[in-house]
Motif scaffolding. Structure first.
Motif, PDB file in Angstrom:
ATOM      1  N   GLN A  92       9.080  -3.464 117.567  1.00 15.02           N
ATOM      2  CA  GLN A  92       8.764  -4.200 118.796  1.00 15.02           C
ATOM      3  C   GLN A  92       7.986  -3.580 119.684  1.00 15.02           C
ATOM      4  OE1 GLN A  92       9.280  -7.664 119.288  1.00 15.02           O
ATOM      5  NE2 GLN A  92       7.601  -7.338 120.904  1.00 15.02           N
ATOM      6  N   GLU A  93       8.209  -2.185 120.033  1.00 17.41           N
ATOM      7  CA  GLU A  93       7.584  -1.352 120.840  1.00 17.41           C
ATOM      8  C   GLU A  93       6.435  -1.222 120.466  1.00 17.41           C
ATOM      9  OE1 GLU A  93      10.027   2.082 121.320  1.00 17.41           O
ATOM     10  OE2 GLU A  93      11.711   1.081 122.619  1.00 17.41           O
ATOM     11  N   LEU A  94       6.376  -0.904 118.996  1.00 19.38           N
ATOM     12  CA  LEU A  94       4.792  -0.847 118.341  1.00 19.38           C
ATOM     13  C   LEU A  94       3.939  -1.995 118.602  1.00 19.38           C
ATOM     14  CD1 LEU A  94       3.125   1.234 116.895  1.00 19.38           C
ATOM     15  CD2 LEU A  94       4.108   0.867 114.776  1.00 19.38           C
ATOM     16  N   THR A 142       4.920 -14.946 115.256  1.00 19.19           N
ATOM     17  CA  THR A 142       5.789 -14.538 116.147  1.00 19.19           C
ATOM     18  C   THR A 142       5.843 -12.931 116.262  1.00 19.19           C
ATOM     19  OG1 THR A 142       7.790 -14.696 114.985  1.00 19.19           O
ATOM     20  CG2 THR A 142       7.005 -16.479 116.148  1.00 19.19           C
ATOM     21  N   ASP A 143       6.445 -12.288 117.225  1.00 19.41           N
ATOM     22  CA  ASP A 143       6.688 -10.941 117.177  1.00 19.41           C
ATOM     23  C   ASP A 143       7.883 -10.541 116.020  1.00 19.41           C
ATOM     24  OD1 ASP A 143       4.936 -10.728 119.057  1.00 19.41           O
ATOM     25  OD2 ASP A 143       6.412  -9.976 120.679  1.00 19.41           O
ATOM     26  N   ASP A 144       8.830 -11.498 115.684  1.00 20.73           N
ATOM     27  CA  ASP A 144       9.831 -10.954 114.876  1.00 20.73           C
ATOM     28  C   ASP A 144       8.963 -11.210 113.526  1.00 20.73           C
ATOM     29  OD1 ASP A 144      11.660 -10.708 116.936  1.00 20.73           O
ATOM     30  OD2 ASP A 144      12.483 -12.648 116.343  1.00 20.73           O
ATOM     31  N   LYS A 188      -0.767  -4.969 121.158  1.00 18.12           N
ATOM     32  CA  LYS A 188      -1.390  -6.025 121.948  1.00 18.12           C
ATOM     33  C   LYS A 188      -1.971  -5.645 123.160  1.00 18.12           C
ATOM     34  CE  LYS A 188       2.423  -9.247 121.310  1.00 18.12           C
ATOM     35  NZ  LYS A 188       3.709 -10.207 121.816  1.00 18.12           N
ATOM     36  N   LYS A 189      -1.680  -4.322 123.909  1.00 15.98           N
ATOM     37  CA  LYS A 189      -2.479  -3.677 124.947  1.00 15.98           C
ATOM     38  C   LYS A 189      -3.747  -2.940 124.432  1.00 15.98           C
ATOM     39  CE  LYS A 189       1.887  -3.548 127.531  1.00 15.98           C
ATOM     40  NZ  LYS A 189       2.847  -2.739 128.152  1.00 15.98           N
ATOM     41  N   GLU A 190      -3.480  -2.292 123.322  1.00 21.31           N
ATOM     42  CA  GLU A 190      -4.432  -1.402 122.771  1.00 21.31           C
ATOM     43  C   GLU A 190      -4.598  -1.619 121.234  1.00 21.31           C
ATOM     44  OE1 GLU A 190      -4.393   2.617 124.247  1.00 21.31           O
ATOM     45  OE2 GLU A 190      -3.606   2.055 126.252  1.00 21.31           O
ATOM     46  N   PRO A 191      -5.443  -2.653 120.934  1.00 21.54           N
ATOM     47  CA  PRO A 191      -5.452  -2.816 119.526  1.00 21.54           C
ATOM     48  C   PRO A 191      -6.485  -1.576 118.683  1.00 21.54           C
ATOM     49  CG  PRO A 191      -6.848  -4.116 120.768  1.00 21.54           C
ATOM     50  CD  PRO A 191      -5.978  -3.410 121.569  1.00 21.54           C
ATOM     51  N   PHE A 220      15.211   0.115 113.611  1.00 23.19           N
ATOM     52  CA  PHE A 220      13.662  -0.009 112.816  1.00 23.19           C
ATOM     53  C   PHE A 220      13.248  -1.412 113.655  1.00 23.19           C
ATOM     54  CE2 PHE A 220      12.078   0.911 108.515  1.00 23.19           C
ATOM     55  CZ  PHE A 220      10.806   1.169 108.913  1.00 23.19           C
ATOM     56  N   SER A 221      14.064  -2.344 114.010  1.00 20.87           N
ATOM     57  CA  SER A 221      13.308  -3.659 114.863  1.00 20.87           C
ATOM     58  C   SER A 221      12.709  -3.179 116.081  1.00 20.87           C
ATOM     59  CB  SER A 221      14.438  -4.731 114.657  1.00 20.87           C
ATOM     60  OG  SER A 221      14.685  -5.167 113.357  1.00 20.87           O
TER      61      SER A 221
END
Length: 402
Positions: free
Chosen positions: A193-195, A222-224, A200-203, A188-189
């Motif tokens: 993270q991939e999502l 943070t990403d976490d 970040k690149k394509e909001p 799941f984590s």
């Protein structure tokens, strides 16, 4: 602690699958604030009455931080809650995280979502009608609608639904080996993270994009933290509603007088939903808090550091607040139940869940006036091993249109 004989772990045995575990009726009348020994050997308290549970949920002298509490269920250890999972936090951290997501769950936003929920309901009802009965209502209708809606809100691709449903089921299953749960959490984590990286690149117009592109630096996570927060929202946003849709349909079909009343007066739908929420109380293991100081509840002295569990399933059947509590009554008045909690931790998605249930129940009953359960009662499998109660599958059928 007390001369009373402690309860050994949380009650779980149900003589009737739609009623709370058997011991709660006795506890409410005899020992409403009962000493309990948790599986890890710690002693605490179990609350079974409405008033005491409300006190627990609204008194700031009780902490929601999971790290403070005893282990209330059978497991060797507790998986740590991820960063951002504000369900197990106290202010000010809880306040900060909740504020960051609250804008996506306003009354106005829920009204805007209703046409999309209607469209999903019609889409899956069309598929059911085209296929013909019997079908599994869980897989065909109750699970996909809330899963797609929360995916849209967060910005999760719809083709990922099967994966996150599987991971969610593992995380909520209290009987699975801890290693299997940890493996699902890890998957799941990684997925989150991939999502996050893609947003970040394509909001887009979604919650994850909001969080990774904050309006101010003080709101930056943070990403976490983003991953933990959104994993919580994703699980909570579909599991409870999907189980309410399937189990609520089952109970409604088994109470022919209430079904007839609802069909006669469709405007009963809102009170019917509140009654189903009260009657079923599907979050089985309820509210866990830890006393930050010595507190008195129901005439019992609770010491600082002790873990207290408020049993929602019992409080929602308290005859002091709900006359004839073990009957399903769709026109019950003023049924203020604890299905979504209370106080600062009241479920942030309660309005969304209510809209989804109102649309999905109404459209299902409209489309199939002869809807009925397609298997004998003894073939139904209930989720006794999950934090969120329900049925694993619900075969239904109906008479084809003439």
């Amino acid at each position: 602690m007390s001369k009373m004989t402690p309860v050994q772990g949380l009650p779980t045995h149900r003589s009737c699958p739609y009623d709370p575990p058997d011991d709660y009726e006795r506890l409410r009348s005899e020992v409403p604030v009962a000493p309990i020994v948790y599986p890890d050997g710690n002693q605490g308290w179990l609350l079974s009455r409405y008033e005491d549970v409300r006190t627990l949920l609204t008194d700031p002298r009780f902490s929601s931080e999971r790290s403070r509490s005893a282990r209330t269920r059978h497991r060797d250890t507790k998986p740590a809650m991820p960063p951002g999972a504000f369900i197990s936090m106290d202010p000010p951290d809880h306040t900060r995280y909740r504020r960051l997501v609250a804008g996506r769950f306003t009354t106005r936003k829920m009204r805007e979502l209703e046409p999309r929920i209607e469209a999903y309901a019609q889409q899956f009802l069309d598929r059911m009608e085209e296929q013909g009965g019997p079908v599994d209502l869980v897989e065909a209708y109750a699970l996909p609608i809330p899963a797609l809606v929360i995916s849209d809100l967060l910005g999760v691709p719809s083709d990922s639904r099967g994966d996150f449903q599987r991971w969610s089921a593992d995380v909520l299953n209290v009987e699975l080996p801890l290693e299997q749960i940890k493996a699902s959490i890890k998957e799941f984590s990684r997925f989150m993270q991939e999502l996050i990286d893609s947003k970040k690149k394509e909001p887009g117009d979604d919650l994850i994009s909001d969080l990774v592109h904050p309006k101010s630096e003080e709101d930056r996570l943070t990403d976490d933290e983003v991953a933990g927060l959104c994993t919580l929202m994703l699980i909570a946003g579909h599991e409870s509603t999907s189980n309410m849709l399937s189990l609520g349909t089952l109970v409604t079909l088994q109470n022919s007088d209430q079904l007839a009343a609802l069909r006669k007066d469709p405007e009963l739908i809102d009170s019917a939903i509140e009654e189903l929420l009260r009657y079923l109380s599907i979050v089985q293991f309820s509210f866990t808090r830890t006393a930050l100081e010595d507190v008195e509840i129901g005439g019992r002295h609770i010491e600082a550091g002790q873990t207290v569990v408020g049993a929602m399933v019992s409080a929602n059947r308290d005859a002091e607040y709900f006359p004839d509590p073990d009957r399903l009554i769709f026109d019950r008045q003023d049924a203020r139940n604890f299905a979504f909690g209370a106080g600062i931790h009241m479920c942030i998605g309660h309005q969304l869940a209510r809209v989804e249930m109102r649309v999905a129940f109404r459209r299902l009953l409209e489309r199939f006036p002869t809807l009925r359960i397609a298997v004998p009662d003894d073939q139904l499998r209930f989720k006794t091993d999950s934090v969120v109660y329900g049925v694993w599958e619900l075969p239904v059928t109906w008479d084809a249109a003439g």
